[in-house]
Design an enzyme around this catalytic site. Sequence first.
Site, PDB file in Angstrom:
ATOM      1  N   SER A 115       0.815  -1.215   0.000  1.00 54.94           N
ATOM      2  CA  SER A 115       0.000   0.000   0.000  1.00 54.94           C
ATOM      3  C   SER A 115       0.849   1.266   0.000  1.00 54.94           C
ATOM      4  CB  SER A 115      -0.866  -0.020   1.262  1.00 54.94           C
ATOM      5  OG  SER A 115      -1.403   1.244   1.531  1.00 54.94           O
ATOM      6  N   GLU A 137       0.272   3.537   1.874  1.00 55.13           N
ATOM      7  CA  GLU A 137       0.404   3.890   3.296  1.00 55.13           C
ATOM      8  C   GLU A 137       1.793   3.535   3.824  1.00 55.13           C
ATOM      9  OE1 GLU A 137      -1.926   5.353   5.729  1.00 55.13           O
ATOM     10  OE2 GLU A 137      -2.498   6.094   3.782  1.00 55.13           O
ATOM     11  N   TYR A 157      -1.669   0.191  10.615  1.00 56.94           N
ATOM     12  CA  TYR A 157      -1.938  -0.427   9.308  1.00 56.94           C
ATOM     13  C   TYR A 157      -0.722  -0.298   8.391  1.00 56.94           C
ATOM     14  CZ  TYR A 157      -3.678  -0.979   4.547  1.00 56.94           C
ATOM     15  OH  TYR A 157      -3.824  -1.376   3.230  1.00 56.94           O
ATOM     16  N   ARG A 180      -4.959  12.601  -1.838  1.00 57.76           N
ATOM     17  CA  ARG A 180      -4.739  11.212  -2.234  1.00 57.76           C
ATOM     18  C   ARG A 180      -4.681  11.090  -3.752  1.00 57.76           C
ATOM     19  NH1 ARG A 180      -3.720  10.942   2.261  1.00 57.76           N
ATOM     20  NH2 ARG A 180      -4.348   9.465   3.885  1.00 57.76           N
TER      21      ARG A 180
HETATM   22  P1  NAP Z   1     -11.559  -4.588   1.736  1.00 59.74           P
HETATM   23  O1  NAP Z   1     -12.694  -4.241   0.816  1.00 59.74           O
HETATM   24  O2  NAP Z   1     -11.548  -4.028   3.122  1.00 59.74           O
HETATM   25  O3  NAP Z   1     -11.491  -6.178   1.807  1.00 59.74           O
HETATM   26  C1  NAP Z   1     -10.721  -6.814   2.781  1.00 59.74           C
HETATM   27  C2  NAP Z   1     -10.878  -8.318   2.654  1.00 59.74           C
HETATM   28  O4  NAP Z   1     -10.074  -8.928   3.672  1.00 59.74           O
HETATM   29  C3  NAP Z   1     -12.318  -8.834   2.839  1.00 59.74           C
HETATM   30  O5  NAP Z   1     -12.544  -9.890   1.969  1.00 59.74           O
HETATM   31  C4  NAP Z   1     -12.294  -9.328   4.278  1.00 59.74           C
HETATM   32  O6  NAP Z   1     -13.197 -10.390   4.529  1.00 59.74           O
HETATM   33  C5  NAP Z   1     -10.878  -9.859   4.380  1.00 59.74           C
HETATM   34  N1  NAP Z   1     -10.459  -9.954   5.769  1.00 59.74           N
HETATM   35  C6  NAP Z   1     -10.290  -8.950   6.654  1.00 59.74           C
HETATM   36  N2  NAP Z   1      -9.908  -9.421   7.856  1.00 59.74           N
HETATM   37  C7  NAP Z   1      -9.825 -10.771   7.719  1.00 59.74           C
HETATM   38  C8  NAP Z   1      -9.499 -11.841   8.582  1.00 59.74           C
HETATM   39  N3  NAP Z   1      -9.164 -11.618   9.856  1.00 59.74           N
HETATM   40  N4  NAP Z   1      -9.540 -13.086   8.102  1.00 59.74           N
HETATM   41  C9  NAP Z   1      -9.879 -13.329   6.816  1.00 59.74           C
HETATM   42  N5  NAP Z   1     -10.210 -12.366   5.945  1.00 59.74           N
HETATM   43  C10 NAP Z   1     -10.187 -11.106   6.383  1.00 59.74           C
HETATM   44  O7  NAP Z   1     -10.155  -4.185   1.093  1.00 59.74           O
HETATM   45  P2  NAP Z   1      -9.794  -3.835  -0.436  1.00 59.74           P
HETATM   46  O8  NAP Z   1      -9.991  -2.382  -0.645  1.00 59.74           O
HETATM   47  O9  NAP Z   1     -10.423  -4.809  -1.328  1.00 59.74           O
HETATM   48  O10 NAP Z   1      -8.209  -4.063  -0.398  1.00 59.74           O
HETATM   49  C11 NAP Z   1      -7.640  -5.340  -0.683  1.00 59.74           C
HETATM   50  C12 NAP Z   1      -6.236  -5.393  -0.123  1.00 59.74           C
HETATM   51  O11 NAP Z   1      -5.460  -4.357  -0.710  1.00 59.74           O
HETATM   52  C13 NAP Z   1      -6.103  -5.193   1.373  1.00 59.74           C
HETATM   53  O12 NAP Z   1      -5.022  -5.975   1.830  1.00 59.74           O
HETATM   54  C14 NAP Z   1      -5.777  -3.726   1.525  1.00 59.74           C
HETATM   55  O13 NAP Z   1      -5.087  -3.508   2.735  1.00 59.74           O
HETATM   56  C15 NAP Z   1      -4.914  -3.522   0.304  1.00 59.74           C
HETATM   57  N6  NAP Z   1      -4.904  -2.187  -0.274  1.00 59.74           N
HETATM   58  C16 NAP Z   1      -6.055  -1.544  -0.582  1.00 59.74           C
HETATM   59  C17 NAP Z   1      -6.013  -0.316  -1.195  1.00 59.74           C
HETATM   60  C18 NAP Z   1      -7.260   0.426  -1.583  1.00 59.74           C
HETATM   61  O14 NAP Z   1      -7.181   1.640  -1.826  1.00 59.74           O
HETATM   62  N7  NAP Z   1      -8.388  -0.247  -1.705  1.00 59.74           N
HETATM   63  C19 NAP Z   1      -4.767   0.274  -1.499  1.00 59.74           C
HETATM   64  C20 NAP Z   1      -3.601  -0.435  -1.183  1.00 59.74           C
HETATM   65  C21 NAP Z   1      -3.661  -1.671  -0.587  1.00 59.74           C
HETATM   66  P3  NAP Z   1     -14.656 -10.173   5.160  1.00 59.74           P
HETATM   67  O15 NAP Z   1     -15.553  -9.810   4.013  1.00 59.74           O
HETATM   68  O16 NAP Z   1     -14.962 -11.483   5.757  1.00 59.74           O
HETATM   69  O17 NAP Z   1     -14.530  -9.069   6.163  1.00 59.74           O
HETATM   70  O1  F7E Z   2      -9.038   8.086   4.060  1.00 59.26           O
HETATM   71  C1  F7E Z   2      -9.351  11.539   5.253  1.00 59.26           C
HETATM   72  C2  F7E Z   2      -8.468  10.594   6.030  1.00 59.26           C
HETATM   73  O2  F7E Z   2     -10.087   6.029   4.982  1.00 59.26           O
HETATM   74  C3  F7E Z   2      -8.519   8.927   3.058  1.00 59.26           C
HETATM   75  C4  F7E Z   2      -7.280   2.110   2.442  1.00 59.26           C
HETATM   76  O3  F7E Z   2      -7.808   1.430   1.330  1.00 59.26           O
HETATM   77  O4  F7E Z   2      -6.044   3.611   1.033  1.00 59.26           O
HETATM   78  C5  F7E Z   2      -7.010   3.545   2.062  1.00 59.26           C
HETATM   79  O5  F7E Z   2      -6.546   4.237   3.215  1.00 59.26           O
HETATM   80  C6  F7E Z   2      -8.222  10.305   3.653  1.00 59.26           C
HETATM   81  C7  F7E Z   2      -7.430  10.260   4.962  1.00 59.26           C
HETATM   82  O6  F7E Z   2      -8.408   5.868   3.077  1.00 59.26           O
HETATM   83  C8  F7E Z   2     -12.672  11.333   6.680  1.00 59.26           C
HETATM   84  O7  F7E Z   2      -7.947  11.241   7.187  1.00 59.26           O
HETATM   85  C9  F7E Z   2     -11.287  12.893   6.109  1.00 59.26           C
HETATM   86  O8  F7E Z   2      -6.464  11.270   4.928  1.00 59.26           O
HETATM   87  O9  F7E Z   2     -10.629   6.726   2.629  1.00 59.26           O
HETATM   88  P1  F7E Z   2      -9.639   6.627   3.707  1.00 59.26           P
HETATM   89  P2  F7E Z   2      -6.866   5.770   3.499  1.00 59.26           P
HETATM   90  O10 F7E Z   2      -6.660   6.005   4.945  1.00 59.26           O
HETATM   91  O11 F7E Z   2      -6.091   6.626   2.550  1.00 59.26           O
HETATM   92  C10 F7E Z   2      -4.774   3.019   1.359  1.00 59.26           C
HETATM   93  C11 F7E Z   2      -3.886   3.127   0.145  1.00 59.26           C
HETATM   94  C12 F7E Z   2      -4.892   1.659   1.903  1.00 59.26           C
HETATM   95  O12 F7E Z   2      -4.000   0.825   1.728  1.00 59.26           O
HETATM   96  C13 F7E Z   2      -5.987   1.418   2.877  1.00 59.26           C
HETATM   97  O13 F7E Z   2      -6.264   0.020   2.984  1.00 59.26           O
HETATM   98  O14 F7E Z   2      -9.460  10.928   3.973  1.00 59.26           O
HETATM   99  N1  F7E Z   2     -10.698  11.709   5.821  1.00 59.26           N
HETATM  100  N2  F7E Z   2     -12.492  12.683   6.640  1.00 59.26           N
HETATM  101  C14 F7E Z   2     -11.546  10.711   6.141  1.00 59.26           C
HETATM  102  N3  F7E Z   2     -11.418   9.390   6.034  1.00 59.26           N
HETATM  103  C15 F7E Z   2     -12.470   8.632   6.425  1.00 59.26           C
HETATM  104  N4  F7E Z   2     -12.391   7.293   6.293  1.00 59.26           N
HETATM  105  N5  F7E Z   2     -13.612   9.195   6.955  1.00 59.26           N
HETATM  106  C16 F7E Z   2     -13.758  10.535   7.101  1.00 59.26           C
HETATM  107  O15 F7E Z   2     -14.788  11.032   7.568  1.00 59.26           O
END
Ligand code: NAP
Ligand code: F7E
Length: 339
Positions: A129, A131, A153, A221
């Site tokens: 990520s 992050e 995270y 972002r």
């Molecule tokens: P998501 O919608 O939150 O999906 C997370 C998945 O992980 C769900 O299928 C969830 O299953 C499973 N999971 C969570 N805790 C678990 C546990 N204890 N045991 C088994 N399964 C578990 O995330 P996403 O956005 O698709 O992201 C996919 C991956 O990419 C994650 O690793 C995330 O950290 C990473 N990532 C995401 C982003 C982004 O912007 N979306 C960016 C960079 C990296 P349940 O349905 O059972 O909860």
């Molecule tokens: O926050 C700000 C918050 O929770 C984005 C995950 O998929 O991307 C994701 O992480 C920004 C942050 O995503 C609210 O403070 C303001 O600066 O949508 P987010 P994230 O933290 O960037 C990375 C790449 C991953 O890997 C992660 O799994 O938005 N923000 N106000 C808020 N965020 C939330 N959630 N809610 C608010 O009300």
Amino acid sequence: MSGKKVLITGITGQDGSYLAEHLLGLGYEVHGLVRRVALENPKGRFVRLAHLLDKLILHPASLESYPSIFSVISRHGFDECYHLAAQSFVAESFADGFSTMNTNINGTHYMLAALREIRPDCRFYFAGSSEMFGKVREMPQRETTPFHPRSPYGISKVAGFDLTRNYREAYGMYCVSGMLFNHESPRRGFEFVTRKITSTVARIKLGLASELRIGNLEAKRDWGHAADYVRAMHLMLQQAEPDDYVVATGETHSVREFCERAFSEVKLNYQDYVVVDELYYRPAEVDLLIGDATKARTVLGWQPRYTFETLVTEMVQSDLEALHAMSESPSLQDTPFRY
Ligand code: NAP
Ligand code: F7E
């Protein structure tokens, strides 16, 4: 048709559902590792996979249990494994850093160890990520940018990245990490800021809500679309040599700009509805992310199809349609949004 067998962890999540769709389209036999509770409540837990369920093979296992992972991997000759399962919500990782670390670090280690033991030729993708870059040391961020994570995270993802690289270097396994910047879609979880904004915009437009309470409007972002990003994951496992890649659009926008754009999609002014609430501020913020995906573009031939504008439009329109469908069909009332 590829005839290959693939295992996806986190298949019920946003990325898992798009990746499953993409790989089914390429002719893969797609297996998913899911929590047992999900199998017991398919209507609730498989909402993103409902349209694919008859084409998938799902296995109950726990990311916290090495034997359960070992058992699934030992029963099938997987060619590729995409390890997407994680506690992925950054804010939650501040609330409960311990379970985030346990799931994200040990879960990744168990997957790698089980593959090494049973199926060392299986290609492995780790969901790294942006992050990991956190308090960024250079702009834009690229594969060589040093890490400085700002949350439990982010720390767990750095550990997963290091584990993945170590299995590659120590055991010669084909293990790669995608360093993916934020990617969104109509299937994004409601707690993430983009979906929180678009779902609330739809509710406000239809008179079901009167305000959007939100945290830091100035955070920036690099937002892409999940459907584009899963194509990059697949490409990473098709190369001659394993390597790590940044996947990003190269554009950055603030949360304020996202609000402005989403409200203007329904002809409203965000300033009339957005209320800043410190409840949503984080103990340590990642202020600005912008990725340089030159390597993914040149080596993988990857290109995003969505822009920031088309992403926001799709998300707002999808949430509006889902709410309209709900109001017209009582049978949809227990599924608040269509994925
Ligand atoms: P998501 O919608 O939150 O999906 C997370 C998945 O992980 C769900 O299928 C969830 O299953 C499973 N999971 C969570 N805790 C678990 C546990 N204890 N045991 C088994 N399964 C578990 O995330 P996403 O956005 O698709 O992201 C996919 C991956 O990419 C994650 O690793 C995330 O950290 C990473 N990532 C995401 C982003 C982004 O912007 N979306 C960016 C960079 C990296 P349940 O349905 O059972 O909860
Ligand atoms: O926050 C700000 C918050 O929770 C984005 C995950 O998929 O991307 C994701 O992480 C920004 C942050 O995503 C609210 O403070 C303001 O600066 O949508 P987010 P994230 O933290 O960037 C990375 C790449 C991953 O890997 C992660 O799994 O938005 N923000 N106000 C808020 N965020 C939330 N959630 N809610 C608010 O009300």
